[in-house]
Scaffold this active site. Structure first.
Site, mmCIF file in Angstrom:
data_model
loop_
_atom_site.group_PDB
_atom_site.id
_atom_site.type_symbol
_atom_site.label_atom_id
_atom_site.label_comp_id
_atom_site.label_asym_id
_atom_site.label_seq_id
_atom_site.Cartn_x
_atom_site.Cartn_y
_atom_site.Cartn_z
ATOM 1 N N ASP A 115 50.832 67.045 51.343
ATOM 2 C CA ASP A 115 50.541 68.312 52.036
ATOM 3 C C ASP A 115 50.787 68.168 53.539
ATOM 4 O O ASP A 115 50.637 67.084 54.102
ATOM 5 C CB ASP A 115 49.083 68.689 51.757
ATOM 6 N N HIS A 170 59.699 69.990 54.835
ATOM 7 C CA HIS A 170 59.913 69.565 53.440
ATOM 8 C C HIS A 170 61.010 68.502 53.376
ATOM 9 O O HIS A 170 60.921 67.536 52.607
ATOM 10 C CB HIS A 170 60.315 70.765 52.569
ATOM 11 N N GLU A 175 51.939 77.696 41.455
ATOM 12 C CA GLU A 175 51.558 78.737 42.430
ATOM 13 C C GLU A 175 52.565 78.826 43.586
ATOM 14 O O GLU A 175 52.571 79.810 44.327
ATOM 15 C CB GLU A 175 50.166 78.453 43.008
ATOM 16 N N LEU A 218 58.645 50.669 38.378
ATOM 17 C CA LEU A 218 57.820 51.841 38.683
ATOM 18 C C LEU A 218 58.354 53.101 37.990
ATOM 19 O O LEU A 218 59.563 53.306 37.935
ATOM 20 C CB LEU A 218 57.852 52.083 40.200
ATOM 21 N N ARG A 271 40.865 69.357 48.755
ATOM 22 C CA ARG A 271 40.791 70.099 47.488
ATOM 23 C C ARG A 271 41.885 69.608 46.541
ATOM 24 O O ARG A 271 42.785 68.874 46.949
ATOM 25 C CB ARG A 271 40.908 71.602 47.730
ATOM 26 N N LEU A 272 41.773 70.059 45.276
ATOM 27 C CA LEU A 272 42.699 69.548 44.262
ATOM 28 C C LEU A 272 43.878 70.480 43.980
ATOM 29 O O LEU A 272 44.885 70.050 43.410
ATOM 30 C CB LEU A 272 41.959 69.267 42.950
HETATM 31 C C1 FPP Z 1 52.898 71.209 50.782
HETATM 32 O O1 FPP Z 1 53.030 71.325 52.170
HETATM 33 C C2 FPP Z 1 54.125 70.652 50.246
HETATM 34 C C3 FPP Z 1 54.889 71.231 49.284
HETATM 35 C C4 FPP Z 1 54.549 72.484 48.619
HETATM 36 C C5 FPP Z 1 56.167 70.622 48.869
HETATM 37 C C6 FPP Z 1 56.142 69.146 48.815
HETATM 38 C C7 FPP Z 1 57.511 68.663 48.675
HETATM 39 C C8 FPP Z 1 57.987 67.565 49.305
HETATM 40 C C9 FPP Z 1 57.191 66.676 50.163
HETATM 41 C C10 FPP Z 1 59.379 67.149 49.084
HETATM 42 C C11 FPP Z 1 59.539 66.755 47.664
HETATM 43 C C12 FPP Z 1 60.566 65.796 47.494
HETATM 44 C C13 FPP Z 1 61.339 65.715 46.414
HETATM 45 C C14 FPP Z 1 62.145 64.536 46.288
HETATM 46 C C15 FPP Z 1 61.406 66.745 45.377
HETATM 47 P P1 FPP Z 1 52.922 72.765 52.822
HETATM 48 O O2 FPP Z 1 54.269 73.357 52.898
HETATM 49 O O3 FPP Z 1 51.928 73.574 52.068
HETATM 50 O O4 FPP Z 1 52.380 72.401 54.252
HETATM 51 P P2 FPP Z 1 51.393 73.255 55.138
HETATM 52 O O5 FPP Z 1 50.072 73.287 54.407
HETATM 53 O O6 FPP Z 1 51.324 72.493 56.407
HETATM 54 O O7 FPP Z 1 52.007 74.616 55.290
#
Ligand code: FPP
Length: 258
Positions: A38, A55, A85, A149, A212-213
């Site tokens: 996150d 991202h 979601e 892994l 939170r989960l």
């Molecule tokens: C939450 O941060 C993150 C996500 C919803 C996407 C997580 C994805 C990645 C870290 C990349 C995945 C990598 C691969 C290889 C598929 P947020 O956008 O909700 O952050 P914020 O709470 O600061 O807005």
């Protein structure tokens, strides 16, 4: 060999990381680590960048942590990359997130193969765009015999939907006589979930200060140790991962006993 950064080189190992890794390996290393990655959006905002830049940076962190987890002998690393979601986000962001597995695997699959990593996925695959399904499917196929892994992507995953689907299937199996109500133990129910081939996580990490989960592995996390950090996912590094495992090793797990 692809060009990779080597975190063990002296100038890249300022806090004795190498020594801490060796220490960790002397004790019980969590077999299954799950991560809620996150804070990508906030990381980007702090730098006046579009959310998707966060991202993209977060994707590179997945590679770093996969490499270290594999070296530590972790059996499974589950990363929450997209929830059921997350479709509510702006289309442009969803489209970008759906392209990340392709980019990640397009870049890193040869390395993952070389390192004996197996790629797996939990989530509703058939609802993903075809190009995402293709990239993940190819990686799963090409790594299926690897014994290191398991890098498990939770993609279009939602725990409540997973549990309900499990219940629906149990009802069907009871009705058709494949299963009897008396045989419905916790272990038997676990085999109706998308995680049926995995042990429950030993350690859950969530970054960015949220406690939170978010509909992640609600059944599977019943006895998992939780570790939260304020660090935003794109800033998460090997040291933070080591810190989380050190904290895990310092805890006493009683599983309801004394
Ligand atoms: C939450 O941060 C993150 C996500 C919803 C996407 C997580 C994805 C990645 C870290 C990349 C995945 C990598 C691969 C290889 C598929 P947020 O956008 O909700 O952050 P914020 O709470 O600061 O807005």
């Amino acid at each position: 060999m692809l060009n990779k950064m080597n975190p063990w080189k002296k100038d890249q190992n300022p806090s004795g990381l190498r020594e801490r890794v060796l220490q960790i390996k002397e004790h019980e290393v969590p077999s299954h680590i799950a991560i809620i990655m996150d804070g990508n959006g906030r990381w980007a905002k702090k730098r006046a960048l579009p959310r998707v830049a966060g991202h993209h940076e977060g994707m590179k962190v997945v590679r770093k942590i996969t490499r270290l987890a594999n070296e530590l002998g972790v059996n499974t690393l589950t990363v929450y990359a997209f929830s059921t979601e997350n479709w509510k986000r702006p289309k442009m962001e969803v489209d970008f997130l759906m392209k990340l597995p392709e980019e990640f695997l397009g870049t890193f699959l040869p390395e993952l193969i070389e390192e004996n990593v197996r790629v797996e996925m939990i989530g509703y695959m058939d609802k993903l765009p075809e190009h995402t399904q293709k990239a993940v499917g190819k990686a799963m196929e090409e790594t299926k015999d690897n014994t290191g892994l398991t890098l498990n992507f939770a993609l279009n995953y939602g725990s409540r939907a997973e549990i309900l689907d499990g219940v629906r299937q149990v009802l069907k199996d009871v009705k058709s006589g494949i299963m009897s109500e008396n045989d419905l133990t916790e272990e038997a129910f676990s085999s109706y979930l998308m995680t049926k081939d995995f042990k429950d996580p030993d350690l859950l990490i969530r970054t960015s200060g949220e406690i939170r989960l978010s509909n992640f592995m609600l059944w599977q996390l019943a006895y998992t140790e939780f570790w939260f950090t304020d660090v935003l996912w794109p800033d998460f590094n090997e040291e933070h991962f080591v810190e989380a495992i050190e904290a895990f090793q310092g805890r006493q797990r009683r599983f309801g006993g004394v």
